[in-house]
Design an enzyme around this catalytic site. Sequence first.
Site, short mmCIF file in Angstrom:
data_model
loop_
_atom_site.label_atom_id
_atom_site.label_comp_id
_atom_site.label_asym_id
_atom_site.label_seq_id
_atom_site.Cartn_x
_atom_site.Cartn_y
_atom_site.Cartn_z
N ASN A 11 -20.10 -22.19 -76.74
CA ASN A 11 -18.68 -21.92 -76.53
C ASN A 11 -18.10 -21.08 -78.02
O ASN A 11 -18.35 -21.66 -79.12
CB ASN A 11 -17.99 -23.24 -76.55
CG ASN A 11 -16.61 -23.27 -76.79
OD1 ASN A 11 -16.02 -22.23 -76.69
ND2 ASN A 11 -15.87 -24.47 -77.20
N TRP A 12 -18.02 -19.96 -78.02
CA TRP A 12 -17.54 -19.23 -79.05
C TRP A 12 -16.29 -19.53 -79.52
O TRP A 12 -15.93 -18.97 -80.74
CB TRP A 12 -17.76 -17.69 -78.78
CG TRP A 12 -19.07 -17.12 -78.44
CD1 TRP A 12 -20.16 -17.95 -78.28
CD2 TRP A 12 -19.53 -15.77 -78.23
NE1 TRP A 12 -21.36 -17.12 -77.89
CE2 TRP A 12 -20.75 -15.75 -77.87
CE3 TRP A 12 -18.78 -14.64 -78.18
CZ2 TRP A 12 -21.61 -14.61 -77.52
CZ3 TRP A 12 -19.52 -13.36 -78.01
CH2 TRP A 12 -21.20 -13.51 -77.58
N LYS A 13 -15.41 -20.17 -78.90
CA LYS A 13 -13.89 -20.52 -79.26
C LYS A 13 -13.33 -19.09 -79.52
O LYS A 13 -13.66 -18.17 -79.09
CB LYS A 13 -14.10 -21.40 -80.22
CG LYS A 13 -14.87 -22.67 -79.95
CD LYS A 13 -14.63 -23.91 -81.07
CE LYS A 13 -15.61 -24.83 -80.73
NZ LYS A 13 -15.22 -25.93 -81.59
N HIS A 99 -11.57 -28.32 -72.36
CA HIS A 99 -11.95 -28.52 -73.87
C HIS A 99 -10.83 -29.37 -74.28
O HIS A 99 -9.98 -29.20 -74.18
CB HIS A 99 -12.41 -27.20 -74.14
CG HIS A 99 -13.27 -27.36 -75.58
ND1 HIS A 99 -12.47 -27.71 -76.74
CD2 HIS A 99 -14.54 -27.22 -75.67
CE1 HIS A 99 -13.57 -27.87 -77.73
NE2 HIS A 99 -14.72 -27.54 -76.94
N GLU A 101 -10.01 -28.99 -77.11
CA GLU A 101 -9.12 -28.08 -78.03
C GLU A 101 -7.94 -27.64 -77.12
O GLU A 101 -6.84 -27.32 -77.63
CB GLU A 101 -9.54 -27.09 -78.63
CG GLU A 101 -10.61 -27.53 -79.93
CD GLU A 101 -11.95 -26.72 -80.19
OE1 GLU A 101 -11.94 -25.51 -79.72
OE2 GLU A 101 -12.68 -27.33 -80.80
N GLU A 169 -18.11 -34.39 -74.48
CA GLU A 169 -17.71 -34.19 -76.14
C GLU A 169 -17.16 -35.18 -76.68
O GLU A 169 -16.02 -35.09 -76.61
CB GLU A 169 -17.26 -32.60 -76.07
CG GLU A 169 -18.11 -31.44 -75.42
CD GLU A 169 -17.74 -30.45 -75.82
OE1 GLU A 169 -18.57 -29.66 -76.54
OE2 GLU A 169 -16.83 -29.90 -75.76
N GLY A 175 -17.50 -30.10 -84.28
CA GLY A 175 -17.31 -29.34 -85.55
C GLY A 175 -17.45 -30.18 -86.89
O GLY A 175 -16.83 -29.64 -87.81
N SER A 215 -21.34 -31.02 -82.45
CA SER A 215 -22.16 -30.78 -83.59
C SER A 215 -23.79 -30.91 -83.26
O SER A 215 -24.61 -31.22 -83.90
CB SER A 215 -21.97 -31.87 -84.70
OG SER A 215 -20.72 -31.83 -85.09
N GLY A 236 -20.99 -25.25 -80.13
CA GLY A 236 -19.87 -24.23 -80.56
C GLY A 236 -20.37 -23.78 -81.85
O GLY A 236 -20.84 -22.66 -81.73
N GLY A 237 -20.40 -24.00 -83.00
CA GLY A 237 -20.65 -23.56 -84.19
C GLY A 237 -21.96 -22.84 -84.51
O GLY A 237 -22.20 -21.80 -84.41
C1 PEP Z 1 -17.37 -27.46 -78.87
O1 PEP Z 1 -16.30 -27.02 -79.30
O2 PEP Z 1 -17.64 -27.46 -77.49
C2 PEP Z 1 -18.48 -27.83 -79.74
C3 PEP Z 1 -19.41 -28.93 -79.13
O3 PEP Z 1 -18.49 -27.44 -81.01
P1 PEP Z 1 -19.66 -28.01 -82.26
O4 PEP Z 1 -21.03 -27.53 -81.59
O5 PEP Z 1 -19.29 -26.85 -83.40
O6 PEP Z 1 -19.29 -29.14 -82.55
#
Ligand code: PEP
Length: 252
Positions: A11-13, A99, A101, A169, A175, A215, A236-237
């Site tokens: 997920n590049w956001k 998601h 967010e 999640e 994050g 994470s 994500g990250g």
């Molecule tokens: C996400 O936003 O779906 C996510 C899991 O982010 P991160 O891996 O950065 O925690």
Amino acid sequence: MSARRVLIAGNWKMNCLSADAKALAGGLADKMKAAGAVNFEMLVCPPAVLIPTAVDAVAGSAIKVGGQDCHMNAKGAHTGDTAAAQLKDAGCGYVIVGHSERRTDHGESDEVVKAKAAAAQTNGLVAVICIGETEAQRDAGKTLDVNGTQIAGSVPDGSTAANTVIAYEPVWAIGTGRTPTSAEVQDVHAFIRGELAKKIGADEAAKTRILYGGSMNPKNAKELLALADVDGGLIGGASLKVEDFWAVAESV
Ligand code: PEP
């Protein structure tokens, strides 16, 4: 051994410009082509405007592209939104819905998420339906209640393993560099599969992929991905660097 094919989803956001998207998706495509047969499926979900760039960059590889959101309606007066059919037309096979967010920034309820997931499925996309508890809910001992309610409310009736992926999640893990213990992740995933069985039947639930997100990185992926009811990751990250994302996938 589970028949569920592990899905490693990025997920590049709201990150990347076109040159970054080209380098990231293209770099992964090169790795995928060089690797030949792999025991995972890989998905990248760029911002909507970068989907064509990513689709071009992964051409000729097995990597799939997905959206990060879609509208619940087919078309019309919804300024700034993207229809599921438009994602499909642009070359997507998947779309993330619900998601945390989006639930927080855009006030998306379970009902809205369910309608978006249904729109995705109707248009031939696999809906990656996100659920997860906040830290306050976890501290109050409500983790299972919250995830059960979100499964009941966010998954369309008649969903199948072919058109649905669940992403668990924990909001407090996204994050932050923090994750639940492996035992906690397995417990929640097993519970989610049970709730899913009530909703779509035991057979479909047994075949449906449940991803862990929050994470996940090259250091913790191996342990998380080895859990019985963890069928991949939503990342994500660590999905923003070719080496990191590929290292997560290689730990399958
Ligand atoms: C996400 O936003 O779906 C996510 C899991 O982010 P991160 O891996 O950065 O925690």
